[in-house]
Design an enzyme around this catalytic site. Structure first.
Site, PDB file in Angstrom:
ATOM      1  N   GLY A   1     -17.470   7.869 -49.872  1.00  0.00           N
ATOM      2  CA  GLY A   1     -18.080   8.516 -48.730  1.00  0.00           C
ATOM      3  C   GLY A   1     -18.301  10.001 -48.938  1.00  0.00           C
ATOM      4  O   GLY A   1     -18.535  10.464 -50.055  1.00  0.00           O
ATOM      5  N   HIS A   2     -18.199  10.756 -47.845  1.00  0.00           N
ATOM      6  CA  HIS A   2     -18.535  12.176 -47.831  1.00  0.00           C
ATOM      7  C   HIS A   2     -17.647  12.985 -48.774  1.00  0.00           C
ATOM      8  O   HIS A   2     -18.125  13.832 -49.522  1.00  0.00           O
ATOM      9  CB  HIS A   2     -18.388  12.688 -46.395  1.00  0.00           C
ATOM     10  CG  HIS A   2     -18.967  14.036 -46.148  1.00  0.00           C
ATOM     11  ND1 HIS A   2     -20.311  14.300 -46.261  1.00  0.00           N
ATOM     12  CD2 HIS A   2     -18.382  15.207 -45.767  1.00  0.00           C
ATOM     13  CE1 HIS A   2     -20.543  15.574 -45.964  1.00  0.00           C
ATOM     14  NE2 HIS A   2     -19.381  16.149 -45.674  1.00  0.00           N
ATOM     15  N   PHE A   3     -16.347  12.726 -48.755  1.00  0.00           N
ATOM     16  CA  PHE A   3     -15.401  13.416 -49.626  1.00  0.00           C
ATOM     17  C   PHE A   3     -15.085  12.522 -50.822  1.00  0.00           C
ATOM     18  O   PHE A   3     -13.962  12.031 -50.991  1.00  0.00           O
ATOM     19  CB  PHE A   3     -14.139  13.800 -48.849  1.00  0.00           C
ATOM     20  CG  PHE A   3     -14.331  14.965 -47.926  1.00  0.00           C
ATOM     21  CD1 PHE A   3     -14.341  16.263 -48.401  1.00  0.00           C
ATOM     22  CD2 PHE A   3     -14.535  14.763 -46.564  1.00  0.00           C
ATOM     23  CE1 PHE A   3     -14.528  17.344 -47.549  1.00  0.00           C
ATOM     24  CE2 PHE A   3     -14.719  15.836 -45.699  1.00  0.00           C
ATOM     25  CZ  PHE A   3     -14.720  17.137 -46.200  1.00  0.00           C
TER      26      PHE A   3
ATOM     27  N   ASP B   1     -21.682   7.569 -47.472  1.00  0.00           N
ATOM     28  CA  ASP B   1     -21.496   8.692 -46.557  1.00  0.00           C
ATOM     29  C   ASP B   1     -22.448   8.531 -45.365  1.00  0.00           C
ATOM     30  O   ASP B   1     -23.660   8.508 -45.541  1.00  0.00           O
ATOM     31  CB  ASP B   1     -21.812   9.990 -47.311  1.00  0.00           C
ATOM     32  CG  ASP B   1     -21.650  11.240 -46.462  1.00  0.00           C
ATOM     33  OD1 ASP B   1     -21.270  11.137 -45.287  1.00  0.00           O
ATOM     34  OD2 ASP B   1     -21.909  12.328 -47.006  1.00  0.00           O
TER      35      ASP B   1
END
Length: 299
Positions: free
Chosen positions: A280-282, A254
């Site tokens: 990553g972020h999600f 991320d």
């Protein structure tokens, strides 16, 4: 002798397990506003409250909810201004994180949820940590999934958006974050297989960002985010003194909330369960099975 009529009436059957596992959709009116939430599982089971990030909604938990419902009573609200909840203009609602947290707290009270685990992603961090610090005795456990409580975790892209806004009132970077290109980037940046992601996720989020008045609502929360950063020391003190059972499940790649933010929990928690995901972020978009398994094995 004929039984009294009231005794001869059929008794409604108890909900079947399949009915309890099915995702349910509800609305609750709080302060004149309609708050949407998804839920599943037995209401008598331990509660797991799923708190979404920006620019998403409870939709981000669509695959996680059924994977937890066999063991927990799962509740995933949409904040005011997000998803299917009401989105009044900034003249009618003050978009601050303490207001979002207060409405979630009221929703849980209305639903009869007294104690709970909190799953926090992105904006879920400042919402959830307000709940936790306000009522430590209600917290059964915490999950941080790319949700910051330390300056260490704020990556360069986030700093480039927030610092100009806070220091000079420069909105250019913040407004760029509301575009379809950047919404897609938040999902694909750091993902191990970007082409394999379901594009429905970012299209759903962008539909919310494209609603009338959305820019003003989101910019108000961007400005207020500085109060989250100012609250980090208090949140860290809570972690040190309360030592809640905590799972840190972090998308390692991320660029927004970087892996140093996960490592920082070691400073205040004696036994953190820290796990990295090659995403990553999600991270739920790629690793929902792994995250669900971590939750079931930790709590």
């Amino acid at each position: 002798m004929t039984a009294p009529a009231e005794l001869s009436m059929p008794v409604p059957p108890l909900p079947a397990p399949a009915d309890l596992l099915r995702v349910r959709y509800g609305r609750t009116t709080i302060d004149g506003l309609s708050v949407f939430h998804r839920s599943a599982g037995d209401p008598a089971a331990p509660a797991f409250v799923l708190l979404h990030g920006f620019p998403s909604s409870s939709h981000m938990f669509r695959e996680l909810i059924p994977r937890l419902a066999g063991r927990f009573h799962v509740i995933a609200p949409d904040y005011i201004g997000f998803g299917h909840s009401d989105a009044p203009p900034v003249e009618r609602f003050e978009y601050r994180f303490d207001r979002l947290a207060g409405i979630v707290a009221t929703l849980l009270e209305r639903l009869g949820v007294g104690r709970y685990h909190l799953y926090m992603q992105d904006y879920g961090g400042p919402v959830g940590m307000r709940l936790a610090t306000a009522a430590p005795g209600r917290v059964l456990g915490l999950v941080f999934q790319n949700a910051n409580a330390y300056l260490d975790g704020i990556g360069a892209p986030a700093r480039e958006v927030f610092l100009p806004l806070w220091e000079r009132g420069d909105e250019a970077g913040a407004r760029q974050m509301l575009t379809a290109e950047m919404t897609r980037w938040q999902y694909t940046a750091g993902a191990r297989n970007p082409d394999g992601l379901n594009p429905d996720a970012w299209l759903h989020d962008q539909a919310g960002l494209d609603r009338p008045g959305s820019s003003e609502r989101q910019l108000a929360l961007f400005r207020d985010y500085r109060h989250n950063v100012e609250s980090y020391p208090a949140w860290q003190q809570y972690l040190r003194t309360q030592q809640p059972k905590t799972l840190v499940a972090w998308g390692r790649h991320d660029p927004i909330f970087i892996a140093a933010g996960a490592e920082a929990f070691r400073r205040d928690l004696e036994q953190p369960h820290i796990h990295y995901l090659e995403s990553g972020h999600f991270a739920l978009e790629e690793d929902v099975e792994a995250i669900a398994a971590l939750i079931r094995s930790t709590f």
